[in-house]
Design a protein around this motif. Sequence first.
Motif, mmCIF file in Angstrom:
data_model
loop_
_atom_site.group_PDB
_atom_site.id
_atom_site.type_symbol
_atom_site.label_atom_id
_atom_site.label_comp_id
_atom_site.label_asym_id
_atom_site.label_seq_id
_atom_site.Cartn_x
_atom_site.Cartn_y
_atom_site.Cartn_z
ATOM 1 N N ALA A 1 0.853 -1.184 0.000
ATOM 2 C CA ALA A 1 0.000 0.000 0.000
ATOM 3 C C ALA A 1 0.890 1.235 0.000
ATOM 4 N N ARG A 2 0.594 2.156 -0.891
ATOM 5 C CA ARG A 2 1.418 3.348 -1.032
ATOM 6 C C ARG A 2 1.594 4.069 0.298
ATOM 7 N N GLU A 3 0.519 4.110 1.112
ATOM 8 C CA GLU A 3 0.602 4.899 2.344
ATOM 9 C C GLU A 3 1.503 4.231 3.400
ATOM 10 N N ASN A 4 1.854 2.982 3.197
ATOM 11 C CA ASN A 4 2.705 2.306 4.176
ATOM 12 C C ASN A 4 4.189 2.469 3.913
ATOM 13 N N VAL A 5 4.491 3.128 2.820
ATOM 14 C CA VAL A 5 5.910 3.270 2.518
ATOM 15 C C VAL A 5 6.257 4.732 2.252
ATOM 16 N N TYR A 6 7.349 5.156 2.863
ATOM 17 C CA TYR A 6 7.843 6.502 2.659
ATOM 18 C C TYR A 6 9.150 6.385 1.881
ATOM 19 N N ILE A 7 9.129 6.920 0.659
ATOM 20 C CA ILE A 7 10.254 6.673 -0.236
ATOM 21 C C ILE A 7 11.227 7.848 -0.263
ATOM 22 N N ILE A 8 12.437 7.558 0.162
ATOM 23 C CA ILE A 8 13.491 8.567 0.084
ATOM 24 C C ILE A 8 14.246 8.305 -1.223
ATOM 25 N N GLY A 9 13.873 9.027 -2.247
ATOM 26 C CA GLY A 9 14.466 8.787 -3.564
ATOM 27 C C GLY A 9 15.882 9.335 -3.642
ATOM 28 N N MET A 10 16.735 8.609 -4.303
ATOM 29 C CA MET A 10 18.111 9.061 -4.476
ATOM 30 C C MET A 10 18.388 9.250 -5.959
ATOM 31 N N GLU A 11 18.783 10.437 -6.313
ATOM 32 C CA GLU A 11 19.220 10.610 -7.696
ATOM 33 C C GLU A 11 20.498 9.779 -7.854
ATOM 34 N N CYS A 12 20.636 9.090 -8.962
ATOM 35 C CA CYS A 12 21.706 8.084 -9.022
ATOM 36 C C CYS A 12 22.373 8.062 -10.388
ATOM 37 N N ASN A 13 23.677 7.951 -10.358
ATOM 38 C CA ASN A 13 24.417 7.851 -11.613
ATOM 39 C C ASN A 13 25.106 6.515 -11.764
ATOM 40 N N GLY A 14 24.601 5.535 -11.068
ATOM 41 C CA GLY A 14 25.179 4.207 -11.224
ATOM 42 C C GLY A 14 26.017 3.799 -10.030
ATOM 43 N N MET A 15 25.935 2.534 -9.691
ATOM 44 C CA MET A 15 26.692 1.981 -8.577
ATOM 45 C C MET A 15 27.807 1.105 -9.138
ATOM 46 N N LYS A 16 28.726 0.744 -8.263
ATOM 47 C CA LYS A 16 29.875 -0.030 -8.736
ATOM 48 C C LYS A 16 29.941 -1.392 -8.079
ATOM 49 N N ASN A 17 30.566 -2.317 -8.778
ATOM 50 C CA ASN A 17 30.910 -3.602 -8.192
ATOM 51 C C ASN A 17 32.075 -3.403 -7.237
ATOM 52 N N MET A 18 32.326 -4.419 -6.427
ATOM 53 C CA MET A 18 33.449 -4.350 -5.492
ATOM 54 C C MET A 18 34.762 -4.014 -6.186
ATOM 55 N N ASP A 19 34.920 -4.515 -7.426
ATOM 56 C CA ASP A 19 36.187 -4.299 -8.122
ATOM 57 C C ASP A 19 36.244 -2.939 -8.815
ATOM 58 N N GLY A 20 35.225 -2.117 -8.594
ATOM 59 C CA GLY A 20 35.268 -0.768 -9.126
ATOM 60 C C GLY A 20 34.624 -0.604 -10.492
ATOM 61 N N SER A 21 34.287 -1.711 -11.140
ATOM 62 C CA SER A 21 33.613 -1.577 -12.437
ATOM 63 C C SER A 21 32.143 -1.224 -12.197
ATOM 64 N N LEU A 22 31.504 -0.702 -13.208
ATOM 65 C CA LEU A 22 30.110 -0.307 -13.076
ATOM 66 C C LEU A 22 29.258 -1.569 -12.901
ATOM 67 N N ALA A 23 28.308 -1.518 -11.963
ATOM 68 C CA ALA A 23 27.528 -2.711 -11.625
ATOM 69 C C ALA A 23 26.628 -3.126 -12.781
ATOM 70 N N PRO A 24 26.311 -4.441 -12.859
ATOM 71 C CA PRO A 24 25.402 -4.875 -13.925
ATOM 72 C C PRO A 24 24.071 -4.155 -13.726
ATOM 73 N N GLY A 25 23.421 -3.821 -14.765
ATOM 74 C CA GLY A 25 22.187 -3.061 -14.607
ATOM 75 C C GLY A 25 22.498 -1.584 -14.750
ATOM 76 N N CYS A 26 23.486 -1.122 -13.973
ATOM 77 C CA CYS A 26 23.835 0.295 -14.027
ATOM 78 C C CYS A 26 24.481 0.658 -15.362
ATOM 79 N N CYS A 27 25.148 -0.333 -15.969
ATOM 80 C CA CYS A 27 25.860 -0.036 -17.217
ATOM 81 C C CYS A 27 24.937 0.543 -18.274
ATOM 82 N N GLU A 28 23.727 0.005 -18.329
ATOM 83 C CA GLU A 28 22.864 0.457 -19.411
ATOM 84 C C GLU A 28 21.650 1.227 -18.897
ATOM 85 N N CYS A 29 21.697 1.600 -17.624
ATOM 86 C CA CYS A 29 20.529 2.256 -17.021
ATOM 87 C C CYS A 29 20.413 3.701 -17.511
ATOM 88 N N SER A 30 19.205 4.104 -17.822
ATOM 89 C CA SER A 30 19.030 5.480 -18.273
ATOM 90 C C SER A 30 18.074 6.254 -17.374
#
Lengths: 319, 348
Positions: free
Chosen positions: A102-131
């Motif tokens: 239910a929408r009212e049960n969740v409070y969403i703190i949105g984060m503007e995002c430019n992609g996350m990284k894998n442990m080895d520093g490469s761009l995480a799967p998903g993030c590579c092609e995320c728009s």
Amino acid sequence: MELQDRGKMHECQEKQLAGICRKLLDEGKGDVILAYAGGEIENSTIPLFIRGCGEIERLKYDEYCYPNLAKYLLENKGKTGIVAKPCDARAIAMYIAENQLARENVYIIGMECNGMKNMDGSLAPGCCECSVHVPPLFDVLVKCNGEVVEREQYTNTGAPAGYEDDAVFNAVTGESGNAGDDNGVNEDKPLEDKSLERFKKELDKCILCFACRQACYGCYCPVCFMDRTMPAWISTDPGMGAKMVYHLGRAMHLAGRCVECGACERVCPSGVKIRYLIKEINSFCKDVYGYRAGMNPGEYPVLAAFNKDDKEIGFLRSE
Amino acid sequence: MKCAVVPREKFKSAVGLLIDGYVAAIPVKENGVLEYKKMDGKAGEKDLAGLAAYAVDCDELPYKSPKEFLFPQVEELMVFDNDSCTAVEKDTRDKIAVVGVKPCDLNALKVLLTVFFQGKYKDDNVTGRRENIMLIGTGCAKKKPGCFCDERGINKNFSSECDIFIEKPVDENDSFRFYSFTVGGDDVLDRLVTGGFGSYSDYEPACGQREGNGCEKEELVIEAEETELFDTADWEGISERCLGCGICTYICPTCHCFDFRDALAGNKTIRYRCWDSCMYPKFTLHASGHNPRASKKERFRQRVLHKYVYVKKNFGYVACTGCGRCIRSCPAGMNIRNVVREISGIRV
Ligand code: SF4
Ligand code: SF4
Ligand code: SF4
Ligand code: SF4
């Protein structure tokens, strides 16, 4: 964006997050807040359940916040706040559209995002092609520059300049996908290698542990068809037949529902890269039905919608 | 125990001799993941000795453990129909040389063998495989992120739980040392020395002097009785992050739970054994529909207590070697070391 700048950007966001969480707890808007804490392993974060100010101390937000937190929302923890990157927010939007939350049960703190990284520093799967860089759904938005905007005040100006499309994004970050991700499938680009060989080559590696299912926001059936015993759909012998049933079944069940978070690929112990299949179906849904998962919680999921004029070319196409 | 000193320039050919006549299981990196690959010398075009020598030298832990060579993920046991039943010819006669096994995994294989051989039930398949496997061990120069072998009393530099252990040179003037600990190992060393690849020496394993972490004390143990922890520890809080993906058990070198399944093949039925995981809901699901481990809280509790309490009670060893695999690969950052510390009251 320079790497240091990215670090600074997350620092700004992290500072704001702590304040927002404190306020949420004070105002009683959340019994628990799903966020990130630093992991024991360098360059990793782990999910954090904030219930009191003590836990806010552990809060972390950096370029390694790749876990998708949305799935914990299904555990009904009462009024829940959640730190949501665009992919988490899209998953939440899907839960709402699919009547799981239910929408009212969740409070969403949105984060503007430019992609996350894998442990080895490469761009995480998903993030590579995320728009998608701004969460499509939020109550409050923390921008990259640390600015905090309430939902009411936010005017959708689209993605921040320069980030609308992947090519620009990749050029700016100087990264072009993680090493080894040779799928090269972009939602907007057609699939290059459609061969059965490619499919089989990926499946060959799979050990049918089902970790990808567990990690996926979209796999939440109380009993997965793969776990049914009466009748059993497959044998647990990881033979090609069973693997095909599983991966094709999962791909079809996720038709148009995948939010491209990459969790399935990240969790796989065998390096199976089968997400290209799901992405292909995603882009099919976008082309044919103009639907993109989780971009609008009010929109009916394409797999659940019925339209008598639908030519059903997805299922009935014979090529 | 015997020790042969092998000069650097002969190292590769010496390793080649060790794996000669075996199918070699060598860790190789593919798509960034280091994994054991079974390689048949007959293929010819691959430089097996080179790969094996590199694997001994390389200071990385394969993503998955080598347990599959003793305890494969799937193994067919028998084929039957209404009238007959035949046991499946065992694959335990394959001669496999597993190369570059690190001390944590060598200890884990010891635990596996104990479980499958010293308990009430003896598993000939698993122990039969051990007889045809040559374990070639090697030490770790550095602890990897998440490793806690030292706290589990395992010496990362040396282990005798193998056929041959290869100790790497400490500096450029030093040589490789091959130690043998089994009859099979002794034989290979004999061949190695007669073949002129090295010479016997009375060198003692550098156990005491060379390690960074000494000959360890087993610090991370649970002293409390099961009954004390079963209900009192905050298992719900501890397991809250877990997604139930089961990866921790599939890649763990000591996890050994299995299931029996039947599969129809034509008009016959094949009964096989396959890995199972206590982290799966179906693991304990009864035919009635009742599930005694209904949620992740019970499942996670089982995993921790099984490793640290039950196996120890039944077989004398803790079934966790501190290899850190589960910690590194958990998508939710669950950390068994910290959990054990927390419930046994050790300060983190
Ligand atoms: S299929 Fe994979 S990428 Fe898509 S939503 Fe599920 S976990 Fe995320
Ligand atoms: S996580 Fe990987 S190995 Fe496990 S079922 Fe999914 S694709 Fe197969
Ligand atoms: S790997 Fe982590 S999330 Fe997966 S079952 Fe194990 S503890 Fe749970
Ligand atoms: S429980 Fe984790 S650290 Fe312990 S042996 Fe298994 S994988 Fe390694």
